[in-house]
Every structure is written in structure tokens, then in C-alpha cells.
Scaffold this motif. Structure first.
Motif, PDB file in Angstrom:
ATOM      1  N   PHE A 158     -13.570  -5.127   1.985  1.00 53.96           N
ATOM      2  CA  PHE A 158     -12.110  -5.203   1.997  1.00 53.96           C
ATOM      3  C   PHE A 158     -11.494  -3.905   1.474  1.00 53.96           C
ATOM      4  O   PHE A 158     -12.114  -3.183   0.689  1.00 53.96           O
ATOM      5  CB  PHE A 158     -11.633  -6.387   1.133  1.00 53.96           C
ATOM      6  CG  PHE A 158     -12.059  -7.707   1.698  1.00 53.96           C
ATOM      7  CD1 PHE A 158     -11.286  -8.338   2.656  1.00 53.96           C
ATOM      8  CD2 PHE A 158     -13.254  -8.286   1.307  1.00 53.96           C
ATOM      9  CE1 PHE A 158     -11.690  -9.545   3.202  1.00 53.96           C
ATOM     10  CE2 PHE A 158     -13.671  -9.489   1.847  1.00 53.96           C
ATOM     11  CZ  PHE A 158     -12.888 -10.121   2.810  1.00 53.96           C
ATOM     12  N   ASP A 159     -10.267  -3.666   1.920  1.00 51.88           N
ATOM     13  CA  ASP A 159      -9.521  -2.492   1.488  1.00 51.88           C
ATOM     14  C   ASP A 159      -9.177  -2.603   0.003  1.00 51.88           C
ATOM     15  O   ASP A 159      -8.630  -3.619  -0.435  1.00 51.88           O
ATOM     16  CB  ASP A 159      -8.240  -2.379   2.327  1.00 51.88           C
ATOM     17  CG  ASP A 159      -7.445  -1.156   1.980  1.00 51.88           C
ATOM     18  OD1 ASP A 159      -7.693  -0.112   2.598  1.00 51.88           O
ATOM     19  OD2 ASP A 159      -6.578  -1.241   1.082  1.00 51.88           O
TER      20      ASP A 159
ATOM     21  N   TYR B 120      -7.872  -2.792 -14.561  1.00 52.81           N
ATOM     22  CA  TYR B 120      -8.782  -3.576 -13.709  1.00 52.81           C
ATOM     23  C   TYR B 120      -9.190  -2.738 -12.482  1.00 52.81           C
ATOM     24  O   TYR B 120     -10.366  -2.683 -12.109  1.00 52.81           O
ATOM     25  CB  TYR B 120      -8.082  -4.870 -13.285  1.00 52.81           C
ATOM     26  CG  TYR B 120      -8.889  -5.780 -12.397  1.00 52.81           C
ATOM     27  CD1 TYR B 120     -10.237  -6.032 -12.647  1.00 52.81           C
ATOM     28  CD2 TYR B 120      -8.291  -6.418 -11.317  1.00 52.81           C
ATOM     29  CE1 TYR B 120     -10.962  -6.882 -11.834  1.00 52.81           C
ATOM     30  CE2 TYR B 120      -9.013  -7.277 -10.501  1.00 52.81           C
ATOM     31  CZ  TYR B 120     -10.353  -7.497 -10.760  1.00 52.81           C
ATOM     32  OH  TYR B 120     -11.075  -8.341  -9.954  1.00 52.81           O
TER      33      TYR B 120
ATOM     34  N   LYS C 206      -5.371  -2.997  -0.720  1.00 54.60           N
ATOM     35  CA  LYS C 206      -4.839  -4.312  -0.327  1.00 54.60           C
ATOM     36  C   LYS C 206      -5.201  -5.357  -1.376  1.00 54.60           C
ATOM     37  O   LYS C 206      -4.414  -6.250  -1.679  1.00 54.60           O
ATOM     38  CB  LYS C 206      -5.367  -4.712   1.053  1.00 54.60           C
ATOM     39  CG  LYS C 206      -4.681  -3.957   2.186  1.00 54.60           C
ATOM     40  CD  LYS C 206      -5.199  -4.395   3.531  1.00 54.60           C
ATOM     41  CE  LYS C 206      -4.515  -3.591   4.650  1.00 54.60           C
ATOM     42  NZ  LYS C 206      -5.162  -3.760   5.952  1.00 54.60           N
ATOM     43  N   TYR C 207      -6.417  -5.252  -1.907  1.00 54.60           N
ATOM     44  CA  TYR C 207      -6.795  -6.210  -2.946  1.00 54.60           C
ATOM     45  C   TYR C 207      -5.957  -6.009  -4.205  1.00 54.60           C
ATOM     46  O   TYR C 207      -5.475  -6.977  -4.804  1.00 54.60           O
ATOM     47  CB  TYR C 207      -8.284  -6.113  -3.287  1.00 54.60           C
ATOM     48  CG  TYR C 207      -8.606  -6.948  -4.513  1.00 54.60           C
ATOM     49  CD1 TYR C 207      -8.379  -8.322  -4.507  1.00 54.60           C
ATOM     50  CD2 TYR C 207      -9.052  -6.359  -5.695  1.00 54.60           C
ATOM     51  CE1 TYR C 207      -8.610  -9.103  -5.639  1.00 54.60           C
ATOM     52  CE2 TYR C 207      -9.279  -7.130  -6.822  1.00 54.60           C
ATOM     53  CZ  TYR C 207      -9.060  -8.500  -6.793  1.00 54.60           C
ATOM     54  OH  TYR C 207      -9.284  -9.255  -7.916  1.00 54.60           O
TER      55      TYR C 207
ATOM     56  N   PHE D  54      -2.632  -7.443  -3.686  1.00 60.80           N
ATOM     57  CA  PHE D  54      -2.742  -8.905  -3.758  1.00 60.80           C
ATOM     58  C   PHE D  54      -2.776  -9.348  -5.222  1.00 60.80           C
ATOM     59  O   PHE D  54      -2.095 -10.300  -5.621  1.00 60.80           O
ATOM     60  CB  PHE D  54      -4.019  -9.356  -3.035  1.00 60.80           C
ATOM     61  CG  PHE D  54      -4.297 -10.823  -3.137  1.00 60.80           C
ATOM     62  CD1 PHE D  54      -3.789 -11.720  -2.205  1.00 60.80           C
ATOM     63  CD2 PHE D  54      -5.080 -11.325  -4.180  1.00 60.80           C
ATOM     64  CE1 PHE D  54      -4.052 -13.087  -2.307  1.00 60.80           C
ATOM     65  CE2 PHE D  54      -5.343 -12.688  -4.282  1.00 60.80           C
ATOM     66  CZ  PHE D  54      -4.835 -13.564  -3.342  1.00 60.80           C
ATOM     67  N   GLU D  55      -3.568  -8.649  -6.013  1.00 59.39           N
ATOM     68  CA  GLU D  55      -3.718  -9.013  -7.421  1.00 59.39           C
ATOM     69  C   GLU D  55      -2.422  -8.765  -8.193  1.00 59.39           C
ATOM     70  O   GLU D  55      -2.052  -9.537  -9.084  1.00 59.39           O
ATOM     71  CB  GLU D  55      -4.882  -8.234  -8.038  1.00 59.39           C
ATOM     72  CG  GLU D  55      -5.115  -8.466  -9.519  1.00 59.39           C
ATOM     73  CD  GLU D  55      -5.438  -9.916  -9.870  1.00 59.39           C
ATOM     74  OE1 GLU D  55      -5.603 -10.742  -8.961  1.00 59.39           O
ATOM     75  OE2 GLU D  55      -5.497 -10.228 -11.078  1.00 59.39           O
TER      76      GLU D  55
ATOM     77  N   LEU E 262     -12.981  -1.511 -11.369  1.00 56.18           N
ATOM     78  CA  LEU E 262     -13.552  -1.730 -10.029  1.00 56.18           C
ATOM     79  C   LEU E 262     -13.970  -0.405  -9.395  1.00 56.18           C
ATOM     80  O   LEU E 262     -15.060  -0.287  -8.823  1.00 56.18           O
ATOM     81  CB  LEU E 262     -12.531  -2.444  -9.127  1.00 56.18           C
ATOM     82  CG  LEU E 262     -12.225  -3.904  -9.446  1.00 56.18           C
ATOM     83  CD1 LEU E 262     -11.080  -4.404  -8.573  1.00 56.18           C
ATOM     84  CD2 LEU E 262     -13.467  -4.778  -9.255  1.00 56.18           C
TER      85      LEU E 262
ATOM     86  N   ARG F 216      -0.187 -11.533  -7.415  1.00 60.90           N
ATOM     87  CA  ARG F 216      -0.716 -12.733  -8.069  1.00 60.90           C
ATOM     88  C   ARG F 216      -0.328 -12.743  -9.560  1.00 60.90           C
ATOM     89  O   ARG F 216       0.058 -13.779 -10.106  1.00 60.90           O
ATOM     90  CB  ARG F 216      -2.227 -12.743  -7.901  1.00 60.90           C
ATOM     91  CG  ARG F 216      -2.966 -13.959  -8.403  1.00 60.90           C
ATOM     92  CD  ARG F 216      -4.443 -13.853  -7.997  1.00 60.90           C
ATOM     93  NE  ARG F 216      -5.218 -14.952  -8.512  1.00 60.90           N
ATOM     94  CZ  ARG F 216      -5.808 -14.948  -9.701  1.00 60.90           C
ATOM     95  NH1 ARG F 216      -5.709 -13.901 -10.486  1.00 60.90           N
ATOM     96  NH2 ARG F 216      -6.506 -15.998 -10.090  1.00 60.90           N
TER      97      ARG F 216
ATOM     98  N   ARG G 126       3.350 -13.424  -9.946  1.00 62.02           N
ATOM     99  CA  ARG G 126       3.836 -14.642  -9.291  1.00 62.02           C
ATOM    100  C   ARG G 126       4.507 -15.574 -10.310  1.00 62.02           C
ATOM    101  O   ARG G 126       3.908 -15.884 -11.350  1.00 62.02           O
ATOM    102  CB  ARG G 126       2.662 -15.354  -8.614  1.00 62.02           C
ATOM    103  CG  ARG G 126       3.058 -16.407  -7.603  1.00 62.02           C
ATOM    104  CD  ARG G 126       1.805 -17.045  -7.009  1.00 62.02           C
ATOM    105  NE  ARG G 126       0.962 -16.080  -6.298  1.00 62.02           N
ATOM    106  CZ  ARG G 126      -0.337 -16.266  -6.031  1.00 62.02           C
ATOM    107  NH1 ARG G 126      -0.941 -17.366  -6.432  1.00 62.02           N
ATOM    108  NH2 ARG G 126      -1.023 -15.351  -5.377  1.00 62.02           N
TER     109      ARG G 126
END
Lengths: 95, 213
Positions: free
Chosen positions: B95-96, B130, B99-100, B103-104, B134, B107, B110
Motif C-alpha cells: 500500500f501507498d 508513527y 495514503k495510509y 487514513f490514520e 514505519l 482516524r 475522527r
């Protein structure tokens, strides 16, 4: 004739092996001291050879673990929160 | 001399002539630009190759098989990939990275519309940290790859979501020219390091197995 270490590399337990070492074609071919590779098949060993390989391959597996630990000394598994995030991201591709 | 300097002992697992380059590249971490490159021009099926639009499947908690195409990393040994050698290959989805991370971010924020600047900054800092972890390949389940092909901000290989796919589909992908990237020589050793860490790191001392018969 190739050194036993090469045999060990090809025999370490996970079988994730540096196959490109060999002849430049990318596929290891025949001719090893105690193991003969034909199309990457590992043929039976004599008991004494098996014992030597067993000891050495155990040691080689430890070498990989040691190398991994030195290369990535701070590595840890995902935390539950991180795992949840990654998995949620993965599943978002199925909606 | 730091441990990473003493590489001679690794000549049992890595050819001696490759050790200096590996040592130098490992010193470059968290720079991983040396890990991956264009598809190998002469070897069409090396372990670790990246394929685009490859079908994957996973069994969900309701026992339903969920299938989707992703870019994947082929985990099988190079020796096992020629024709008629395997019926199935093992593939890990990719995965890109950005993009992750987006997304995070979404999230983490949210339902938190009322945060003040300080709280937003704390979440943003935590997110960036984070991302740094990674990108440093410091998570056992995730292999970070530097930018390549469509993944202009790097990519994440999810090693905990490996699936088995018919080798026929793998051969189809090769015929259709869907190879995207190959590991370099030292990059390949790094792949093995990462797989070792994920699958074969020592168990905790709390795990005591029975001695067996």
C-alpha cells in the motif's frame, strides 16, 4: 566445489534464501560438496553430512537473527492500536 | 568497534564479496533508497519482485473469502518460481505510505472536532512519529519500501496479510508485463533480515516448549 556455508545458506530453516548468489542466472545449479542441486532440488545426504549441515544450519539461522538484530535494533511488533489501524485501512479497500 | 562494524562473521550466510556493500547500506538506515530498483532485466522471477494488479484473497471473520487486486510482493524463493515448480505462490499486499498515513490522520481526528490547537498538535506529532517509525522499518509486520513506481512517497508491505495464489495467475502477470520492481542485491539481504525478524525472531523466554519424545 562450493563451501559448506553456501549449502547452509540455501538450507536455512525458513527457506528465504539468497538464491542470486550463484551463477549469475539467478538459479543455483548443481555441484556442491555434499548436496547436489539440479534445478534447485536438494538430494539426500549421508548421515554424517546431515549432522554437519544440521549443526551449521542452526548456527546460520542464528547468524540471520543476529544480523537482523544489529540492522534493526529498535524493531517491535505493532501495538494493538497500530494493528487495528493497519487492518482497518486494509479492509477499507474492500468497501 | 561497534557490532555492525564486525561483519566478517556473516560470511557464513552472505558471500564475503557482498558484505562491504551490505554493511555500508545498513549504516544508511533510515535511508532505504538502496533496497529496490527497476525490475531485474535478466532474471524475470526473483524472490521479492513486486507485481501490479495482482489478485489476492483473505478469509474474513465470517469465513468469507474476500478477493481484490493489489500490488504485491512475491515471497517465494527464487528457486521455487520457475514453471512447474509450484502450484501456488505467496504474495503480500503493498500500500501507498502516504495514503495510509492520511487514513490514520483521519482516524485519529475522527469525532474530535472540538480539539484545541495544543491537542491537535499533540496528535499530529504522534502521527508523524508513527510515520517515522514505519519509515525506519521498525515494525516487524510492516516492510517499508522507499519511493518507486506509482508509490512516490514509499510503500508498506503488509507481511501479516500474506495469501496464497495460483501460480498460473503469477505466470499470467509475468506474461502481461506486470513486474514493477526488483530488490537490489543488498536490498534482497534486507528483505531476508526483515522476514527473519517477522517470522523467526526468538520467542520470549516465557515460552517453554516440551522437550519431545
Amino acid at each position: 566445489m562450493e563451501p559448506i556455508s553456501t549449502v547452509i545458506t540455501l538450507a536455512w530453516p525458513l527457506l528465504f534464501t539468497p538464491a542470486q548468489f550463484g551463477n549469475g542466472s539467478g538459479y543455483r545449479q548443481s555441484t556442491v560438496t555434499s548436496v547436489v542441486y539440479e534445478g534447485c532440488e536438494i538430494l539426500p545426504l549421508k548421515a554424517s553430512e546431515l549432522e554437519a549441515l544440521s549443526i551449521e544450519s542452526h548456527s546460520a539461522a542464528l547468524d540471520w537473527i543476529l544480523l537482523a538484530k544489529e540492522a534493526l535494533p529498535n524493531i517491535t511488533p505493532l501495538t494493538p492500536e497500530e494493528r487495528s489501524s493497519i487492518n482497518e485501512f486494509f479492509w477499507s479497500h474492500f468497501k | 568497534m561497534s557490532p555492525i562494524e564486525d561483519f566478517s562473521r556473516f560470511s557464513r550466510i552472505i558471500p564475503e564479496e557482498h558484505l562491504p556493500a551490505l554493511r555500508n547500506n545498513l549504516k544508511r538506515i533510515p535511508d532505504f533508497t538502496w533496497v529496490i530498483d527497476a525490475p531485474h532485466p535478466d532474471i524475470d522471477r526473483p524472490q521479492g519482485d513486486v507485481l501490479s494488479n495482482f489478485p489476492t484473497v483473505i478469509l474474513d471473520e465470517r469465513r468469507e473469502a474476500r478477493s481484490r487486486e493489489f500490488t504485491v510482493l512475491v515471497l517465494n524463493n527464487t528457486c521455487d518460481l520457475p514453471d512447474d515448480r509450484l502450484d501456488f505462490i505467496s504474495a503480500a499486499p503493498i500500500f501507498d505510505f502516504n495514503k495510509y498515513l492520511e487514513f490514520e490522520r483521519e482516524r485519529r481526528f475522527r469525532g474530535k472536532d472540538t480539539l484545541n490547537d495544543s491537542e491537535k498538535r499533540r496528535i499530529e506529532d504522534s502521527l508523524q512519529e508513527y510515520g517515522r517509525v514505519l519509515r525506519s522499518n521498525d515494525k516487524t509486520e510492516i516492510l517499508y519500501l522507499p519511493p518507486f513506481s506509482e508509490f512516490t512517497h514509499g510503500a508498506l508491505v503488509l507481511l501479516h496479510l500474506v495469501c496464497s495464489v495460483s501460480a498460473r495467475l503469477y505466470h499470467d502477470a509475468l506474461r502481461q508485463g506486470r513486474r514493477v520492481a526488483s530488490f537490489t542485491q543488498t536490498g534482497f539481504y534486507f528483505l531476508l533480515i526483515k522476514l527473519t525478524t517477522h517470522f523467526a525472531r526468538p520467542e520470549t523466554s516465557e515460552v517453554t516448549r516440551r522437550p519431545g519424545p
